[in-house]
Design an enzyme around this catalytic site. Sequence first.
Site, short mmCIF file in Angstrom:
data_model
loop_
_atom_site.label_atom_id
_atom_site.label_comp_id
_atom_site.label_asym_id
_atom_site.label_seq_id
_atom_site.Cartn_x
_atom_site.Cartn_y
_atom_site.Cartn_z
N TYR A 145 0.82 -1.21 0.00
CA TYR A 145 0.00 0.00 0.00
C TYR A 145 0.86 1.27 0.00
O TYR A 145 0.36 2.36 -0.24
CB TYR A 145 -0.97 0.01 1.19
CG TYR A 145 -2.04 -1.06 1.12
CD1 TYR A 145 -1.99 -2.09 0.19
CD2 TYR A 145 -3.13 -1.03 1.99
CE1 TYR A 145 -2.95 -3.07 0.13
CE2 TYR A 145 -4.12 -2.02 1.93
CZ TYR A 145 -4.02 -3.03 1.01
OH TYR A 145 -4.99 -4.00 0.95
N LYS A 202 3.45 -15.54 3.41
CA LYS A 202 3.39 -16.35 2.18
C LYS A 202 4.82 -16.72 1.84
O LYS A 202 5.34 -16.39 0.77
CB LYS A 202 2.69 -15.54 1.08
CG LYS A 202 2.44 -16.30 -0.21
CD LYS A 202 1.39 -17.39 -0.09
CE LYS A 202 1.32 -18.20 -1.38
NZ LYS A 202 0.43 -19.38 -1.26
N ASP A 235 -2.97 -18.14 2.67
CA ASP A 235 -4.12 -18.82 2.05
C ASP A 235 -4.73 -19.82 3.03
O ASP A 235 -5.95 -19.93 3.16
CB ASP A 235 -3.73 -19.48 0.71
CG ASP A 235 -2.41 -20.23 0.76
OD1 ASP A 235 -1.72 -20.17 1.80
OD2 ASP A 235 -2.08 -20.88 -0.24
N ASP A 259 -5.46 -6.45 5.76
CA ASP A 259 -6.65 -5.79 5.24
C ASP A 259 -7.68 -6.84 4.85
O ASP A 259 -8.86 -6.78 5.23
CB ASP A 259 -6.26 -4.93 4.03
CG ASP A 259 -7.40 -4.08 3.51
OD1 ASP A 259 -8.38 -3.86 4.25
OD2 ASP A 259 -7.32 -3.63 2.34
N ASP A 263 -11.39 -8.23 7.09
CA ASP A 263 -12.77 -8.29 6.62
C ASP A 263 -13.35 -9.69 6.80
O ASP A 263 -14.49 -9.87 7.20
CB ASP A 263 -12.87 -7.90 5.13
CG ASP A 263 -13.06 -6.40 4.93
OD1 ASP A 263 -12.57 -5.63 5.78
OD2 ASP A 263 -13.69 -6.00 3.93
#
Length: 371
Positions: A145, A202, A235, A259, A263
């Site tokens: 970001y 990851k 994942d 982020d 959610d």
Amino acid sequence: MASKTYRICSLPGDGIGPEIIAEGKKVLAAVGAKADVEFVFEDHLIGGAAIDACGNPLPQETLDAALSSDAVLLASVGGPKWDSTDPNAPRPEQGLLGIRKALGLYTNLRPVKIYDALAGASTLRPEVIKGVDMVLVRELTGGLYFGRRERFYDEEGAGANGAPGQRAYDTLEYREYEVERIARQAFEAARKRKNKVTSVDKRNVLETSRMWREVVHRVHDEEYADVELEDLLVDNTAMQLINRPADFDVVVTENMFGDILSDEAAQITGSLGMLASASLGDGVSLFEPSAGSAPDIAGQGIANPLAQILSAGMLLTYALDMVEEAGRIEDAVERVLNDGWRTRDIADASTPADHILGTAEMGDKVVEALA
Ligand code: IPM
Ligand code: MG
């Protein structure tokens, strides 16, 4: 005259922002009155509202006001009105990212907790969500970001037909100290909770993740060996959050993974409208709901203000060390929910129509429940 005065920089932003922040202020004022503390709120522009007023999503005046305040209460930014096909047009989200960066807010705490009264609002089965109580620790000022990005035309973007086509890239970069300090925040949070940290990366693909895992483990072994540490690929984390959400205590991860996962974690509770957050650095901190500006329901007076109210509670804890008062807000919210009061987003088929409240009515109920 109250014995203490705090200056709160209030940033309503866009969409439902002005409606929900009014309820956050209302509740703070009520709690303050009881504690002999006065909150002086100063409204300033951010996001789309600031673009409309002066073409800049983060005006210098807003930043100065934030920097000189005791804490910042923010609602939400963004909306389709400011979507543009021009990549150089100012975007509301730049205001939010900009203030996070300018205030050095590298730690974002997002608590995810099941309210018994809302267990039915989750899309997951009650036995799966029973006991869910975790906090997501999201790195907030690094990674994709904030990395270098660009969009341009050239031959390579074209493919076979030869005419120049578009290319774009974003860069994902972390520095060792950025991982170190967020890891410390996670371990510190865990010590005050169930003493377990899940570090999400990851590593099987990304170099930043390989460094992330190495640094998190070094900080753990050197300073926090008493805390349980597990690693999970992002994942797999997405899957396990749905599969065994109650197993998580503190989940620490980089900006974009955080982020996305926050959610997802919010949905476990049934409503993004319940999720508060605190963004902390070494100076002034900022408190905002994790939900967005919900432009589809803006101006209708039906948005759920509870995440904003709970964010005001976090402000009391983290910025002003008013832990007891923060607890009163949390208890009041719980009481209101236990009494069956709902905003539309957290109502279900069994909620009587006269128990579905608007934004301001919900704020009033919480104030009542404080008493
Ligand atoms: C959030 C939001 C923001 C983010 C957007 C509005 C820039 O989604 O706080 O989670 O991506 O950080
Ligand atoms: Mg988000």
